[in-house]
Structures are given as C-alpha cells and as structure tokens.
Write a protein that holds these residues in place. Structure first.
Motif, short mmCIF file in Angstrom:
data_model
loop_
_atom_site.label_atom_id
_atom_site.label_comp_id
_atom_site.label_asym_id
_atom_site.label_seq_id
_atom_site.Cartn_x
_atom_site.Cartn_y
_atom_site.Cartn_z
N LEU A 13 4.87 -5.85 -1.93
CA LEU A 13 4.63 -5.69 -3.38
C LEU A 13 3.31 -5.00 -3.65
O LEU A 13 3.20 -4.11 -4.49
CB LEU A 13 4.67 -7.08 -4.04
N THR A 167 -1.36 -10.31 -6.06
CA THR A 167 -0.16 -10.74 -5.33
C THR A 167 -0.22 -12.24 -5.00
O THR A 167 0.81 -12.88 -4.83
CB THR A 167 0.01 -9.94 -4.02
N VAL A 202 6.97 -5.10 -9.39
CA VAL A 202 7.35 -6.51 -9.27
C VAL A 202 8.83 -6.73 -9.65
O VAL A 202 9.41 -7.76 -9.29
CB VAL A 202 6.39 -7.38 -10.13
#
Ligand SMILES: N[C@@H](CCC(=O)N[C@@H](CS)C(=O)NCC(=O)O)C(=O)O
Length: 210
Positions: A13, A167, A202
């Motif tokens: 991510l 994150t 995301v």
C-alpha cells in the motif's frame, strides 16, 4: 515499471500511495500469497524473502517497500517527497526508521490482536499482548503528537515519512484504537487519508476488509 503487489499488504500500500502521489505509472502484477505465488521459483528469483512488494524497472529489481518508495521519489525529485537537503532528508529518515522499528510494529501487533486475528480465524485477542502493545502504542503516539506540533506534516513538508506512518493507522477504527488524546495525530491522518493518492491506493485494500 512493474510492481509485484498484494492488495491486503500495508507494505505494498505504501508503495502504491507514493506512486500515485508522484504520478508514476506502475504495472501492477498481483501475487497470490494464499496460493503460494510468493514461493514460486520465478518470484523467489526476484525476492528471496518471498515477500511483496517488489519493483522491477527493466533489469533492475528492488525489494523492501521503503527502498522502493525512495527509488520512485528519486524519479520525481521536484515533488520533494524525499528532499535532497541534508537536514531535511535526515528528518524524513528519522521518522522513517522510527515508524519501521518502533511505532509500526507496536501498532500493527495491537491491530492484529484486536481486529485481524479474528478476521483471519486465528482466535481471541491475547490480553497480555494487548496490554503490552497498547502501552507501547500510547507512548509512541505521544511522541508523534509532539512531533506534529505546529506542523501539517511530520517532517515539515509532505514527505515519504507521512506515507510510511499512515500505513500503520490502517485498521485503527476496526481495532478501536482511539486518537482522542492525540488531536494533532488525528488531524494529520485525516489530512493524509484525504489525499487522492491515498484514496486510490487504499481502495483495493478497503474492498477486502469491508
Ligand atoms: N519489510 C518488508 C516487509 C514485506 C512483507 O512483510 N510483506 C508481506 C505482505 S505485508 C508478505 O509478502 N508476506 C508473505 C509471506 O511472508 O509469506 C517491506 O517493507 O517490504
């Protein structure tokens, strides 16, 4: 450039978010970790750690998410995500290492116990681990709150460190990790998560954990 990716991975991510922020196009190659795609010989040849993310730029292969982000930032230095000045870069590095070694592991273990463990059918939270990791997380969040005092972004201007830190906060709501005592952290993460780059990066992960 190819990114070997898994949508559930917070490490992947952060690379997708930085790539979107920089406007760098990546060809996404999905690695099916559950099916053992990361143990296949051709994947291990790229990363002997059997982990995503991996970046491939021609013959150049790079693993470790933060190294990949720094490489991508080097393609667009004008964006300033990894500033070239010695002091400015050192501050980004400071928060980068701190996220990787201190805040990240504590908050991830807490999120795992309070949310992901049940999600993966791995049993109930272990109260001893929860207590220890909650204490550590609280200590680190207080440090982050102080670091953000009077700033929009942790190193002054938006940098790689903001994406790395973000994150860590992925599952805070599901895990019931409240930020009420850390108003600076709460507004910083809202600010970061509101960015188009983060929203785009995301989306595939959120789809997995609805
Ligand atoms: N330090 C590495 C961690 C990479 C990592 O742990 N990747 C996980 C997904 S989040 C993975 O591929 N796990 C597969 C496995 O260990 O079997 C990085 O930042 O890239």
């Amino acid at each position: 450039m190819k990114l070997y990716n898994a949508n559930f991975s917070p490490n992947a991510l952060r690379v997708r978010a930085v790539a979107h922020e920089l406007g760098v196009d990546l060809e996404i190659v999905q690695v099916d970790i559950r099916a053992g795609g990361n143990r296949a010989a051709e994947f291990l040849a790229r990363n002997p750690n059997a982990k995503v993310p991996v970046l491939e730029d021609g013959n150049f292969v790079l693993w470790e998410s933060r190294a990949i982000c720094a490489y991508l930032a080097g393609l667009r230095p004008e964006a300033g995500l990894y500033p070239e000045g010695r002091k400015a870069r050192s501050l980004v590095d400071q928060w980068t290492w701190w996220q990787a070694i201190h805040l990240g592991p504590a908050m991830q273990k807490l999120s795992f116990e309070l949310f992901l463990k049940e999600k993966f059918g791995m049993g109930d939270p272990d109260p001893t681990v929860v207590e220890a990791e909650r204490k550590a997380t609280d200590q680190f969040l207080a440090v982050l709150e102080t670091g953000l005092d009077g700033k929009d972004w942790i190193a002054g201007a938006l940098s790689l460190a903001d994406f790395y830190l973000a994150t860590t906060f992925m599952y805070r709501d599901q895990a019931g990790i409240l930020l009420d005592q850390y108003p600076g952290v709460a507004s910083w993460i809202d600010r970061l998560e509101a960015r188009d780059s983060w929203q785009e990066a995301v989306a595939p992960l959120r789809a997995l954990f609805r």
